[in-house]
Design a protein around this motif. Structure first.
Motif, PDB file in Angstrom:
ATOM      1  N   VAL A 215       0.836  -1.196   0.000  1.00  0.00           N
ATOM      2  CA  VAL A 215       0.000   0.000   0.000  1.00  0.00           C
ATOM      3  C   VAL A 215       0.872   1.249   0.000  1.00  0.00           C
ATOM      4  CG1 VAL A 215      -1.641   1.343   1.358  1.00  0.00           C
ATOM      5  CG2 VAL A 215      -1.969  -1.122   1.094  1.00  0.00           C
ATOM      6  N   SER A 216       1.908   1.269   0.836  1.00  0.00           N
ATOM      7  CA  SER A 216       2.806   2.417   0.888  1.00  0.00           C
ATOM      8  C   SER A 216       3.433   2.689  -0.470  1.00  0.00           C
ATOM      9  CB  SER A 216       3.888   2.186   1.937  1.00  0.00           C
ATOM     10  OG  SER A 216       4.811   3.247   1.944  1.00  0.00           O
ATOM     11  N   ALA A 217       3.865   1.632  -1.156  1.00  0.00           N
ATOM     12  CA  ALA A 217       4.491   1.795  -2.467  1.00  0.00           C
ATOM     13  C   ALA A 217       3.501   2.273  -3.520  1.00  0.00           C
ATOM     14  CB  ALA A 217       5.125   0.476  -2.904  1.00  0.00           C
ATOM     15  N   SER A 218       2.206   2.032  -3.312  1.00  0.00           N
ATOM     16  CA  SER A 218       1.191   2.419  -4.292  1.00  0.00           C
ATOM     17  C   SER A 218       0.701   3.847  -4.105  1.00  0.00           C
ATOM     18  CB  SER A 218      -0.013   1.468  -4.207  1.00  0.00           C
ATOM     19  OG  SER A 218       0.363   0.129  -4.487  1.00  0.00           O
ATOM     20  N   LEU A 219       0.965   4.469  -2.991  1.00  0.00           N
ATOM     21  CA  LEU A 219       0.469   5.815  -2.720  1.00  0.00           C
ATOM     22  C   LEU A 219       1.041   6.824  -3.709  1.00  0.00           C
ATOM     23  CD1 LEU A 219       0.783   5.915   1.174  1.00  0.00           C
ATOM     24  CD2 LEU A 219      -1.359   5.803  -0.144  1.00  0.00           C
ATOM     25  N   PRO A 220       0.260   7.826  -4.104  1.00  0.00           N
ATOM     26  CA  PRO A 220       0.826   8.904  -4.924  1.00  0.00           C
ATOM     27  C   PRO A 220       1.956   9.589  -4.154  1.00  0.00           C
ATOM     28  CG  PRO A 220      -1.576   9.007  -4.900  1.00  0.00           C
ATOM     29  CD  PRO A 220      -1.183   7.994  -3.869  1.00  0.00           C
ATOM     30  N   LEU A 228       1.826   9.299   7.746  1.00  0.00           N
ATOM     31  CA  LEU A 228       2.471   9.055   9.032  1.00  0.00           C
ATOM     32  C   LEU A 228       2.447   7.580   9.396  1.00  0.00           C
ATOM     33  CD1 LEU A 228       0.916  12.060  11.029  1.00  0.00           C
ATOM     34  CD2 LEU A 228       3.159  11.955   9.907  1.00  0.00           C
ATOM     35  N   VAL A 229       1.281   6.936   9.220  1.00  0.00           N
ATOM     36  CA  VAL A 229       1.098   5.555   9.674  1.00  0.00           C
ATOM     37  C   VAL A 229       0.289   4.789   8.632  1.00  0.00           C
ATOM     38  CG1 VAL A 229       0.063   4.062  11.448  1.00  0.00           C
ATOM     39  CG2 VAL A 229       1.181   6.206  12.115  1.00  0.00           C
ATOM     40  N   ILE A 230       0.686   3.534   8.421  1.00  0.00           N
ATOM     41  CA  ILE A 230      -0.124   2.581   7.665  1.00  0.00           C
ATOM     42  C   ILE A 230      -0.529   1.493   8.648  1.00  0.00           C
ATOM     43  CG2 ILE A 230      -0.172   0.924   5.774  1.00  0.00           C
ATOM     44  CD1 ILE A 230       1.891   2.637   4.340  1.00  0.00           C
ATOM     45  N   ARG A 231      -1.827   1.430   8.896  1.00  0.00           N
ATOM     46  CA  ARG A 231      -2.335   0.537   9.937  1.00  0.00           C
ATOM     47  C   ARG A 231      -2.985  -0.676   9.289  1.00  0.00           C
ATOM     48  NH1 ARG A 231      -2.665   2.214  15.063  1.00  0.00           N
ATOM     49  NH2 ARG A 231      -2.524   4.404  14.367  1.00  0.00           N
ATOM     50  N   VAL A 232      -2.499  -1.871   9.670  1.00  0.00           N
ATOM     51  CA  VAL A 232      -2.983  -3.120   9.077  1.00  0.00           C
ATOM     52  C   VAL A 232      -3.771  -3.881  10.137  1.00  0.00           C
ATOM     53  CG1 VAL A 232      -2.348  -5.269   7.928  1.00  0.00           C
ATOM     54  CG2 VAL A 232      -0.984  -3.202   7.544  1.00  0.00           C
ATOM     55  N   SER A 252      -7.627  -3.625   0.767  1.00  0.00           N
ATOM     56  CA  SER A 252      -6.488  -4.529   0.574  1.00  0.00           C
ATOM     57  C   SER A 252      -5.432  -3.839  -0.282  1.00  0.00           C
ATOM     58  CB  SER A 252      -6.943  -5.819  -0.117  1.00  0.00           C
ATOM     59  OG  SER A 252      -7.308  -5.547  -1.466  1.00  0.00           O
ATOM     60  N   GLY A 253      -4.319  -4.511  -0.463  1.00  0.00           N
ATOM     61  CA  GLY A 253      -3.263  -3.953  -1.290  1.00  0.00           C
ATOM     62  C   GLY A 253      -3.494  -4.130  -2.781  1.00  0.00           C
ATOM     63  N   GLU A 254      -4.591  -4.783  -3.170  1.00  0.00           N
ATOM     64  CA  GLU A 254      -4.877  -5.027  -4.578  1.00  0.00           C
ATOM     65  C   GLU A 254      -5.365  -3.750  -5.271  1.00  0.00           C
ATOM     66  OE1 GLU A 254      -7.675  -8.182  -4.634  1.00  0.00           O
ATOM     67  OE2 GLU A 254      -6.358  -9.610  -3.610  1.00  0.00           O
ATOM     68  N   ARG A 255      -5.171  -3.693  -6.575  1.00  0.00           N
ATOM     69  CA  ARG A 255      -5.613  -2.587  -7.432  1.00  0.00           C
ATOM     70  C   ARG A 255      -5.035  -1.251  -6.958  1.00  0.00           C
ATOM     71  NH1 ARG A 255     -11.853  -2.568  -8.630  1.00  0.00           N
ATOM     72  NH2 ARG A 255     -11.055  -1.271 -10.344  1.00  0.00           N
ATOM     73  N   GLY A 256      -3.759  -1.287  -6.625  1.00  0.00           N
ATOM     74  CA  GLY A 256      -3.126  -0.104  -6.060  1.00  0.00           C
ATOM     75  C   GLY A 256      -3.116   1.089  -7.002  1.00  0.00           C
ATOM     76  N   GLU A 257      -2.838   0.883  -8.290  1.00  0.00           N
ATOM     77  CA  GLU A 257      -2.775   2.000  -9.233  1.00  0.00           C
ATOM     78  C   GLU A 257      -4.136   2.676  -9.378  1.00  0.00           C
ATOM     79  OE1 GLU A 257      -1.156   0.827 -12.935  1.00  0.00           O
ATOM     80  OE2 GLU A 257       0.810   0.249 -12.114  1.00  0.00           O
ATOM     81  N   ALA A 258      -5.201   1.875  -9.474  1.00  0.00           N
ATOM     82  CA  ALA A 258      -6.547   2.439  -9.609  1.00  0.00           C
ATOM     83  C   ALA A 258      -6.930   3.210  -8.352  1.00  0.00           C
ATOM     84  CB  ALA A 258      -7.557   1.328  -9.885  1.00  0.00           C
ATOM     85  N   LYS A 259      -6.576   2.720  -7.203  1.00  0.00           N
ATOM     86  CA  LYS A 259      -6.902   3.410  -5.946  1.00  0.00           C
ATOM     87  C   LYS A 259      -6.120   4.722  -5.830  1.00  0.00           C
ATOM     88  CE  LYS A 259      -8.155  -0.822  -3.496  1.00  0.00           C
ATOM     89  NZ  LYS A 259      -7.852  -1.767  -2.393  1.00  0.00           N
ATOM     90  N   ALA A 260      -4.870   4.699  -6.276  1.00  0.00           N
ATOM     91  CA  ALA A 260      -4.065   5.924  -6.234  1.00  0.00           C
ATOM     92  C   ALA A 260      -4.673   6.994  -7.136  1.00  0.00           C
ATOM     93  CB  ALA A 260      -2.636   5.614  -6.649  1.00  0.00           C
TER      94      ALA A 260
END
Length: 289
Positions: A215-220, A228-232, A252-260
């Motif tokens: 998720v962190s890697a997918s963020l804009p 600050l925090v990624i809470r799982v 979830s961590g899926e579809r990261g590009e579309a979510k970004a």
């Protein structure tokens, strides 16, 4: 009629000429010396004359072979036996957190040895094994005396706090370093999934940790700088906490590009909002002010 006179009867008849108009040579005459020289030359061409070029080609072949052997021996001596092409130093580029001296020590290049015999693959393998911060490395001979090392370091996408230390994790979920102080602008990963939860038992804690890093890697980029925090909490319940009290429900961590993409558009459309939900990127939502 009167017959030929006595004087005419006594005249000799002219000698018959050859078709070319010249007189025929008398029988038994011998060949001239020039003719004999031509015949000898023709014989030489058919005998000894043929042998000389053949011997000449063989001689040239032997000369070429000897020259090649001598040249190879000379090159071998220059590369391996002389002091001209020896490894004397290691040049290091690309380091950020690591230092050049750390890389040189871990590389353990055989200085003083012939540069041609330096095993660049072995040096690269030692560096990756001894310095996990290195993601990739390119090692080459830098003639006439150097070894060139180009390093690419892993970039932390999240940090995990443990025992007062901070574990750096790259975008592939690899834990590559433990530091005393957290790096700036890198979000902290907080694992809140209970050990006995069905999702934890199904996926395992390591997989959930990788999903948080994913998720962190997918963020804009601009959003990651404010994270600050990624809470799982589970596989499909991951939340991103930003500066200013803002939160993002990522799922979830899926579809990261579309979510970004949805998050970027949502933040522009609802600038005053502080709660964003992109868990379903086709139907994002924003609320709060």
């Amino acid at each position: 009629m009167a017959g030929p006179t006595t004087a005419r009867r006594g005249e000799r008849k002219p000698k018959p000429k050859s078709p070319s108009g010249s007189s025929r040579p008398p029988k038994g005459s011998k060949k001239k010396p020039a003719a004999r020289q031509k015949a000898g030359a023709a014989g030489a061409r058919t005998g000894l004359g043929r042998l000389l070029p053949r011997l000449s080609r063989r001689t040239r072949l032997v000369v070429r072979v000897v020259a090649a052997v001598l040249l190879g021996a000379g090159i071998g001596w220059v590369l391996y036996g002389s002091s001209w092409l020896r490894a004397t130093h290691v040049e290091v580029d690309g380091v950020e957190v690591l230092t050049a001296d750390e890389v040189r020590e871990a590389a353990d290049a055989p200085l003083g040895e012939p540069l041609i015999s330096v095993d660049t693959d072995a040096i690269g393998e030692r560096l990756r094994k001894r310095l996990p911060r290195i993601e990739s490395v390119d090692v080459e001979r830098d003639w006439p005396h150097g070894v060139s090392v180009e390093v690419t370091e892993r970039q932390p996408r999240a940090i995990l706090e443990k025992g007062g230390k901070f574990i750096e994790i790259d975008g592939m979920g690899v834990r590559f370093a433990t530091v005393d102080r957290p790096p700036r602008k890198v979000p902290r990963l907080v694992m809140e999934a209970p050990a006995d939860a069905p999702g934890t038992r199904r996926f395992g804690r390591a997989r959930l940790e990788r999903e948080g890093v994913r998720v962190s890697a997918s963020l804009p980029p601009d959003v990651r700088r404010d994270t600050l925090v990624i809470r799982v909490r589970s596989y499909d319940a991951i939340t991103v906490e930003l500066t200013g009290g803002r939160t993002v429900v990522w799922g979830s961590g899926e579809r990261g590009e579309a979510k970004a993409r949805s998050l970027t558009a949502l933040m522009k459309a609802a600038r005053g909002a502080n709660h964003f939900d992109v868990s379903a990127p086709g139907a994002p939502a924003a609320s709060g002010s």
